[in-house]
Design a protein around this motif. Structure first.
Motif, PDB file in Angstrom:
ATOM      1  N   HIS A  71      -7.576   0.511  -6.728  1.00  0.00           N
ATOM      2  CA  HIS A  71      -6.740   0.696  -5.550  1.00  0.00           C
ATOM      3  C   HIS A  71      -5.713  -0.423  -5.483  1.00  0.00           C
ATOM      4  O   HIS A  71      -5.974  -1.557  -5.879  1.00  0.00           O
ATOM      5  CB  HIS A  71      -7.599   0.665  -4.283  1.00  0.00           C
ATOM      6  CG  HIS A  71      -8.555   1.803  -4.171  1.00  0.00           C
ATOM      7  ND1 HIS A  71      -8.332   2.901  -3.373  1.00  0.00           N
ATOM      8  CD2 HIS A  71      -9.759   2.008  -4.748  1.00  0.00           C
ATOM      9  CE1 HIS A  71      -9.356   3.733  -3.464  1.00  0.00           C
ATOM     10  NE2 HIS A  71     -10.227   3.212  -4.296  1.00  0.00           N
ATOM     11  N   ASP A  72      -4.560  -0.129  -4.938  1.00  0.00           N
ATOM     12  CA  ASP A  72      -3.525  -1.138  -4.737  1.00  0.00           C
ATOM     13  C   ASP A  72      -3.648  -1.673  -3.313  1.00  0.00           C
ATOM     14  O   ASP A  72      -2.930  -1.249  -2.406  1.00  0.00           O
ATOM     15  CB  ASP A  72      -2.142  -0.528  -4.983  1.00  0.00           C
ATOM     16  CG  ASP A  72      -1.040  -1.578  -4.980  1.00  0.00           C
ATOM     17  OD1 ASP A  72      -1.326  -2.744  -4.649  1.00  0.00           O
ATOM     18  OD2 ASP A  72       0.109  -1.227  -5.301  1.00  0.00           O
ATOM     19  N   GLN A  80      -2.885  -4.531  -2.229  1.00  0.00           N
ATOM     20  CA  GLN A  80      -1.713  -5.297  -1.816  1.00  0.00           C
ATOM     21  C   GLN A  80      -0.686  -4.377  -1.142  1.00  0.00           C
ATOM     22  O   GLN A  80      -0.052  -4.763  -0.154  1.00  0.00           O
ATOM     23  CB  GLN A  80      -1.096  -5.997  -3.019  1.00  0.00           C
ATOM     24  CG  GLN A  80      -0.050  -7.033  -2.667  1.00  0.00           C
ATOM     25  CD  GLN A  80      -0.634  -8.241  -1.953  1.00  0.00           C
ATOM     26  OE1 GLN A  80      -1.672  -8.755  -2.346  1.00  0.00           O
ATOM     27  NE2 GLN A  80       0.039  -8.699  -0.909  1.00  0.00           N
TER      28      GLN A  80
END
Length: 268
Positions: free
Chosen positions: A6-7, A9
């Motif tokens: 997952h991103d 950020q």
């Protein structure tokens, strides 16, 4: 799915933008005597600012991530969130009593929780010009600067945010090991003060909720601290019950001291 896929950020940037906008909405009501209602059998206030900030957050966040679940203090909980491994956990104004009273210590709290733990969080405190934020694969920051928990001298009293009635219930030897700071009305902000080292820690009475804690939890964690239950375990979020028992927060030797401060009989 592993967190590395997952991103987080990108999610952090999303919730920062949303919290900033919601903070602007709430701040537009601040000091202007917004309409107030009472909930929880008259025990808890909620203002027009809470509802307006909640509406802005829900619109921005669910539009951007329609596959995420939703848990907010100001939205009826229908347990649909339990079918989501990732969800937003939101308190539109943490510290509503302070907000209504014209005190500046309140914040917008937004977290992304994945598989029971927060992975991104932001606390926006527009009346104080402060913003705390962190994600699971990055540092904790306040207004862009790195923050870290305190490392108190073990021979000196701990500087704690702790309720006066709870402090009175502690044995004399324990109270002598505490320097109590003035009451901080926002629980999330109190945990942020622990994260940035302004205080050594805090003890949280029972019946706090996921939305009070999740964003501050990840910020504190990335700053080098921990938020633990009375058994010394990290909190699990997005359970059927969103309430928690007695908690304590700090870092290093302070956590050891704080664990001994936990009373045998939790108080309301």
């Amino acid at each position: 799915m592993e967190s590395g896929q997952h991103d987080w950020q990108a999610d952090l940037e999303l919730i920062r933008r949303a919290a900033t906008e919601a903070g602007e909405v709430a701040h537009s009501f601040f000091g202007r005597s917004p309409e107030v209602w009472w909930k929880n059998e008259g025990r808890s206030p909620v203002s027009a600012a809470d509802f307006a900030a909640n509406e802005r957050l829900e619109k921005l966040l669910i539009t951007a991530r329609p596959h995420y679940g939703w848990l907010s203090e100001e939205t009826d909980d229908d347990n649909a969130r339990l079918s989501h491994e990732t969800l937003f956990v939101v308190d539109p104004i943490d510290g509503t009593r302070a907000f209504i009273a014209g005190e500046r210590t309140w914040c917008v709290s937004v977290a992304v929780v994945h598989q029971g733990r927060p992975v991104a969080g932001v606390l926006a405190a527009p009346a104080l010009d402060e913003e705390f934020y962190a994600c699971v694969d990055g540092p904790a920051l306040m207004n862009g600067d790195l923050i870290s928990v305190s490392r108190p001298d073990p021979s000196l009293p701990l500087t704690l945010a702790i309720a006066e009635d709870l402090l009175r219930k502690l044995p004399a030897a324990q109270t002598q090991a505490v320097r109590r700071v003035r009451h901080v009305p926002s629980l999330a902000y109190r945990l942020a003060l622990t994260a940035d080292g302004r205080i050594d820690g805090t003890i949280v009475k029972k019946n706090s909720h996921d939305w009070d804690l999740a964003a501050a939890d990840i910020i504190l964690q990335r700053a080098g601290g921990k938020l633990l239950d009375s058994a010394g375990h990290p909190l699990v979020y997005n359970r059927e019950s969103v309430k928690h028992g007695m908690l304590y927060a700090g870092a290093g030797p302070a956590l050891d001291k704080l664990s001994r401060f936990m009373p045998d009989e939790p108080t309301d």
